[in-house]
Design an enzyme around this catalytic site. Structure first.
Site, PDB file in Angstrom:
ATOM      1  N   ARG A  46     -13.864 113.470  35.035  1.00  0.00           N
ATOM      2  CA  ARG A  46     -13.203 112.255  34.564  1.00  0.00           C
ATOM      3  C   ARG A  46     -12.570 112.530  33.214  1.00  0.00           C
ATOM      4  O   ARG A  46     -13.219 113.056  32.313  1.00  0.00           O
ATOM      5  CB  ARG A  46     -14.203 111.112  34.433  1.00  0.00           C
ATOM      6  CG  ARG A  46     -14.945 110.772  35.709  1.00  0.00           C
ATOM      7  CD  ARG A  46     -15.482 109.355  35.654  1.00  0.00           C
ATOM      8  NE  ARG A  46     -16.503 109.076  36.644  1.00  0.00           N
ATOM      9  CZ  ARG A  46     -16.301 108.906  37.955  1.00  0.00           C
ATOM     10  NH1 ARG A  46     -15.094 109.011  38.459  1.00  0.00           N
ATOM     11  NH2 ARG A  46     -17.313 108.638  38.767  1.00  0.00           N
ATOM     12  N   ASP A  71     -21.945  94.677  41.278  1.00  0.00           N
ATOM     13  CA  ASP A  71     -22.045  94.744  39.821  1.00  0.00           C
ATOM     14  C   ASP A  71     -20.707  95.019  39.133  1.00  0.00           C
ATOM     15  O   ASP A  71     -20.581  94.847  37.935  1.00  0.00           O
ATOM     16  CB  ASP A  71     -23.126  95.733  39.368  1.00  0.00           C
ATOM     17  CG  ASP A  71     -22.914  97.141  39.885  1.00  0.00           C
ATOM     18  OD1 ASP A  71     -21.944  97.369  40.634  1.00  0.00           O
ATOM     19  OD2 ASP A  71     -23.749  98.008  39.550  1.00  0.00           O
ATOM     20  N   ARG A  72     -19.707  95.443  39.921  1.00  0.00           N
ATOM     21  CA  ARG A  72     -18.408  95.716  39.285  1.00  0.00           C
ATOM     22  C   ARG A  72     -17.446  94.556  39.496  1.00  0.00           C
ATOM     23  O   ARG A  72     -17.649  93.726  40.390  1.00  0.00           O
ATOM     24  CB  ARG A  72     -17.786  96.978  39.892  1.00  0.00           C
ATOM     25  CG  ARG A  72     -18.596  98.207  39.626  1.00  0.00           C
ATOM     26  CD  ARG A  72     -17.855  99.441  40.086  1.00  0.00           C
ATOM     27  NE  ARG A  72     -18.613 100.623  39.671  1.00  0.00           N
ATOM     28  CZ  ARG A  72     -18.085 101.821  39.484  1.00  0.00           C
ATOM     29  NH1 ARG A  72     -16.811 102.017  39.699  1.00  0.00           N
ATOM     30  NH2 ARG A  72     -18.853 102.832  39.111  1.00  0.00           N
ATOM     31  N   ASP A 109     -17.681  95.205  43.939  1.00  0.00           N
ATOM     32  CA  ASP A 109     -17.960  96.422  44.698  1.00  0.00           C
ATOM     33  C   ASP A 109     -19.121  96.247  45.673  1.00  0.00           C
ATOM     34  O   ASP A 109     -19.614  95.138  45.876  1.00  0.00           O
ATOM     35  CB  ASP A 109     -18.217  97.597  43.746  1.00  0.00           C
ATOM     36  CG  ASP A 109     -19.540  97.456  43.012  1.00  0.00           C
ATOM     37  OD1 ASP A 109     -19.969  96.307  42.790  1.00  0.00           O
ATOM     38  OD2 ASP A 109     -20.151  98.485  42.676  1.00  0.00           O
ATOM     39  N   GLU A 164     -15.619 101.005  31.126  1.00  0.00           N
ATOM     40  CA  GLU A 164     -14.257 101.109  31.638  1.00  0.00           C
ATOM     41  C   GLU A 164     -14.213 101.130  33.163  1.00  0.00           C
ATOM     42  O   GLU A 164     -13.184 100.887  33.758  1.00  0.00           O
ATOM     43  CB  GLU A 164     -13.565 102.351  31.073  1.00  0.00           C
ATOM     44  CG  GLU A 164     -14.354 103.653  31.152  1.00  0.00           C
ATOM     45  CD  GLU A 164     -14.670 104.121  32.532  1.00  0.00           C
ATOM     46  OE1 GLU A 164     -13.779 104.035  33.391  1.00  0.00           O
ATOM     47  OE2 GLU A 164     -15.815 104.567  32.747  1.00  0.00           O
ATOM     48  N   SER A 188     -23.694 101.621  45.446  1.00  0.00           N
ATOM     49  CA  SER A 188     -22.653 100.935  44.694  1.00  0.00           C
ATOM     50  C   SER A 188     -21.305 100.938  45.402  1.00  0.00           C
ATOM     51  O   SER A 188     -21.186 100.473  46.522  1.00  0.00           O
ATOM     52  CB  SER A 188     -22.547 101.547  43.303  1.00  0.00           C
ATOM     53  OG  SER A 188     -21.716 100.775  42.495  1.00  0.00           O
ATOM     54  N   HIS A 189     -20.315 101.530  44.770  1.00  0.00           N
ATOM     55  CA  HIS A 189     -18.949 101.508  45.285  1.00  0.00           C
ATOM     56  C   HIS A 189     -18.671 102.672  46.226  1.00  0.00           C
ATOM     57  O   HIS A 189     -17.545 102.825  46.694  1.00  0.00           O
ATOM     58  CB  HIS A 189     -17.991 101.574  44.106  1.00  0.00           C
ATOM     59  CG  HIS A 189     -18.332 102.723  43.217  1.00  0.00           C
ATOM     60  ND1 HIS A 189     -19.442 102.721  42.406  1.00  0.00           N
ATOM     61  CD2 HIS A 189     -17.748 103.929  43.057  1.00  0.00           C
ATOM     62  CE1 HIS A 189     -19.518 103.871  41.779  1.00  0.00           C
ATOM     63  NE2 HIS A 189     -18.507 104.631  42.154  1.00  0.00           N
ATOM     64  N   ASP A 196     -22.321  96.732  45.713  1.00  0.00           N
ATOM     65  CA  ASP A 196     -23.565  96.078  45.302  1.00  0.00           C
ATOM     66  C   ASP A 196     -23.346  94.924  44.327  1.00  0.00           C
ATOM     67  O   ASP A 196     -24.302  94.363  43.798  1.00  0.00           O
ATOM     68  CB  ASP A 196     -24.542  97.094  44.713  1.00  0.00           C
ATOM     69  CG  ASP A 196     -24.017  97.743  43.443  1.00  0.00           C
ATOM     70  OD1 ASP A 196     -22.788  97.899  43.320  1.00  0.00           O
ATOM     71  OD2 ASP A 196     -24.828  98.090  42.573  1.00  0.00           O
ATOM     72  N   THR A 241     -26.896 108.893  37.053  1.00  0.00           N
ATOM     73  CA  THR A 241     -26.410 107.747  36.273  1.00  0.00           C
ATOM     74  C   THR A 241     -26.983 106.424  36.785  1.00  0.00           C
ATOM     75  O   THR A 241     -27.293 105.542  36.001  1.00  0.00           O
ATOM     76  CB  THR A 241     -24.863 107.659  36.342  1.00  0.00           C
ATOM     77  OG1 THR A 241     -24.329 108.976  36.237  1.00  0.00           O
ATOM     78  CG2 THR A 241     -24.302 106.812  35.231  1.00  0.00           C
TER      79      THR A 241
HETATM   80  C1  VG1 Z   1     -19.846 105.788  37.198  1.00  0.00           C
HETATM   81  C2  VG1 Z   1     -19.133 105.083  36.080  1.00  0.00           C
HETATM   82  C3  VG1 Z   1     -20.148 104.489  35.119  1.00  0.00           C
HETATM   83  C4  VG1 Z   1     -21.102 103.568  35.891  1.00  0.00           C
HETATM   84  C5  VG1 Z   1     -21.707 104.318  37.055  1.00  0.00           C
HETATM   85  C6  VG1 Z   1     -22.542 103.392  37.934  1.00  0.00           C
HETATM   86  O1  VG1 Z   1     -20.626 106.839  36.682  1.00  0.00           O
HETATM   87  O2  VG1 Z   1     -18.262 105.958  35.399  1.00  0.00           O
HETATM   88  O3  VG1 Z   1     -19.469 103.798  34.103  1.00  0.00           O
HETATM   89  O4  VG1 Z   1     -22.120 103.107  35.050  1.00  0.00           O
HETATM   90  O5  VG1 Z   1     -20.694 104.876  37.864  1.00  0.00           O
HETATM   91  O6  VG1 Z   1     -21.741 102.373  38.451  1.00  0.00           O
HETATM   92  P1  VG1 Z   1     -20.128 108.358  36.707  1.00  0.00           P
HETATM   93  O7  VG1 Z   1     -21.301 109.127  36.166  1.00  0.00           O
HETATM   94  O8  VG1 Z   1     -19.781 108.678  38.114  1.00  0.00           O
HETATM   95  O9  VG1 Z   1     -18.927 108.408  35.823  1.00  0.00           O
HETATM   96  V1  VG1 Z   1     -22.110 101.568  39.909  1.00  0.00           V
HETATM   97  O10 VG1 Z   1     -21.131 100.270  40.095  1.00  0.00           O
HETATM   98  O11 VG1 Z   1     -23.283 102.458  40.387  1.00  0.00           O
HETATM   99  O12 VG1 Z   1     -23.416 100.864  39.813  1.00  0.00           O
HETATM  100 CO    CO Z   2     -21.870  98.982  41.710  1.00  0.00          CO
END
Ligand code: VG1
Ligand code: CO
Length: 543
Positions: free
Chosen positions: A496, A281-282, A277, A364, A113-114, A279, A18
């Protein structure tokens, strides 16, 4: 100094998910692992040789090591110039801003990310294209194919560069410039938002608590909120980016930002609580006594965006990921602009933003953003909220409730079942997919199925397609349940389950969320057999 060719052999797990490649730190520490992926990018993406490259990350453990590797490989691969954030830092949206603003051919963003950081935590690496957004499938596909056949990579034999000091150095003919990670981004924010009005808001005694979670937004939030906008010193907490995020989990949700949530629900709550978060972006938005779900936040911001100078001309459209609640759809309808439904992941918004078909986007999962960059942007969302609050001078709670009265309330929750046995999770999804066509008119949890499919997307701009993006089941009363497996988890599988129920009646908009969703939760269990497949009776995280 000259480029040297190092022999290597393929790894079989370098398929970007993703958000690029996301793995345990130990995986990235394997000899040649980072090098193989980076060389695959240099081998398949045009414009990097002789062009400008941007590099930065969220400062987590292994950030600097990976950057030094990339810089040497960039030199060996003939990149003309590299911009790297001081101390290796660039938030994901700031990296996007720099790539776009400086006309770069692309950039490497280092972050998981998070996800938690540290030697036992996670690391990530992704490539963003010249538009500033995550590489689309048409780019990541060839990168991945290249990683499967790679036999050598190019690097230079040179000492590490000093990333702590701003300035310019040369590496085998490549100019490496260490830049202030905040400057370009801060300038963009100043053009989008009414800084004078927000300064007045703070001067009037408005109180904000911004939790940077020991992650990358600390320096950005301090510079913008405290220095430029006059928020009192101490407004930004956990402001120093730490390699292991101080042992915390830099995910701005109600579990990992519980202290902030408790503060906002307590007697001493400031006017606004926000967090971002790892990085940057959230975003998490909590008013005094009022948590705002990301889906609602997108809808409220869409309805109020024109109060900010950057959006004063109105928005061209809204885009949301499929599992995101349909609250924004109603705003778009009222505004008379289109609302697009895309698969999960920010990369699917890129074409819509580039084509001027959408201005605001959201997911979301605490992601909100606009056409100002090609990533979701946590601090931007906080600033847009501040701009709206400065213009309207009403509480977050007031604004949200009024929004519900006008558009109806979409009760919403996401249940995450983490580290589920991968085989069991796949079996659950396969079983659901197998019976989709038989579900019509089927009753579950007292709801009647009106529509069921496995979400497939055709990009309206370039016609590219993405299949199997999640099972969605719509009921005849407008309720909905969505099932999908995470593409970002690094251990086992994460299931999820997204639950939604629409309530147009203002007299019924004050229920507790789980109570309001009880029958939809029941329907999800009946339809998917979550307990039967996974052994779980309760989700690990509810957001
Ligand atoms: C999760 C979230 C998705 C988001 C992705 C990257 O993906 O559900 O909405 O775009 O993280 O977010 P998944 O495939 O685990 O549901 V982050 O803040 O990497 O940049
Ligand atoms: Co992020």
């Amino acid at each position: 100094m000259a480029a040297i060719e190092v022999a290597t052999a393929p790894f079989d797990d370098q398929k970007p998910g993703t958000s690029g490649l996301r793995k345990k730190v130990g995986v990235f520490q394997q000899p040649h692992y980072v090098e193989n992926f980076v060389q695959a990018v240099f081998d398949t993406v045009d414009g990097l040789a002789g062009g400008l490259l941007v590099v930065g990350g969220d400062g987590r453990y292994f950030n600097e090591r990976a950057i030094q590797t990339i810089l040497k490989m960039a030199a060996a691969n003939g990149v003309a110039r590299v911009l790297v954030g001081q101390n290796g830092l660039l938030s994901t949206p700031a990296a996007s801003c720099v790539i776009r603003g400086r006309g770069a051919a692309g950039g490497f963003i280092l972050s998981a990310s998070h996800n938690p950081g540290g030697p036992d935590g996670d690391f990530g690496l992704k490539f963003n294209t010249a538009a500033g957004g995550p590489a689309p499938e048409g780019v990541t596909g060839p990168i991945y194919e290249r990683t499967r056949t790679i036999e050598h990579y190019l690097t230079v034999d040179a000492p590490d560069l000093d990333l702590a000091t701003r300035g310019t150095a040369e590496l085998d003919g490549t100019v490496v410039e260490v830049v202030d990670p905040v400057a370009d981004y801060g300038g963009l924010m100043e053009r989008l938002f009414d800084f004078a009005a927000i300064r007045d808001l703070f001067a009037s005694g408005f109180r904000l608590r911004y939790d940077a979670m020991n992650a990358v937004t600390g320096p950005y939030a301090k510079a913008i909120l405290e220095d430029a906008l006059g928020a009192p010193a101490g407004t930004v907490v956990r402001a120093e980016p730490l390699p292991d995020f101080g042992g915390a989990h830099p995910d701005p949700n109600l579990v990992h930002a519980k202290d902030l949530f408790d503060l906002m629900m307590g007697p001493d709550a400031p006017d606004l609580g926000a967090a971002s978060d790892g990085d940057g972006d959230r975003n998490l938005i909590i008013g005094r006594g009022r948590f705002v779900t990301p889906s609602d936040s997108l809808a409220v911001l869409a309805a109020n965006a024109q109060l900010a100078p950057g959006y004063a001309q109105g928005i061209k459209g809204v885009a949301r990921s499929m599992p995101t609640s349909r609250a924004a759809d109603r705003v778009a309808e009222t505004l008379g602009v289109p609302c697009f439904e895309t698969p999960t992941g920010w990369k699917f918004f890129g074409n819509l933003l580039d084509a001027g078909m959408a201005t605001l986007c959201g997911e979301e999962s605490a992601g909100t953003g606009s056409d100002h960059v090609r990533e979701k942007d946590g601090l931007w969302a906080v600033l847009l909220w501040l701009n709206v609050l400065a213009a309207r001078r009403r509480s977050v709670d007031d604004i949200v409730r009024e929004h519900w009265r006008t558009y109806g309330r979409n009760y919403y929750a996401r249940f995450d079942y983490e580290e589920v046995d991968a085989t069991a999770a796949t079996a659950l999804m396969d079983e659901l997919r197998g019976k989709l066509e038989h579900l019509l008119d089927h009753k579950a949890g007292g709801h009647t199925v009106a529509y069921a499919d496995d979400f497939a997307y055709t990009d309206p701009v370039d016609g590219s397609t993405a299949a199997k993006q999640g099972v969605r089941i719509l009921f005849d009363d407008g309720s909905r349940v969505v099932f999908r497996l995470s593409g970002t988890g690094t251990a086992g599988a994460t299931l999820r389950v997204y639950l939604e129920r629409y309530e147009p009646d203002p007299a019924k908009q004050d229920a507790e969320v789980r109570t309001a969703l009880a029958s939809v939760i029941q329907a999800a269990e009946e339809l998917a057999g979550i307990q039967r497949h996974t052994g779980r009776t309760e989700p690990d995280v509810v957001t």
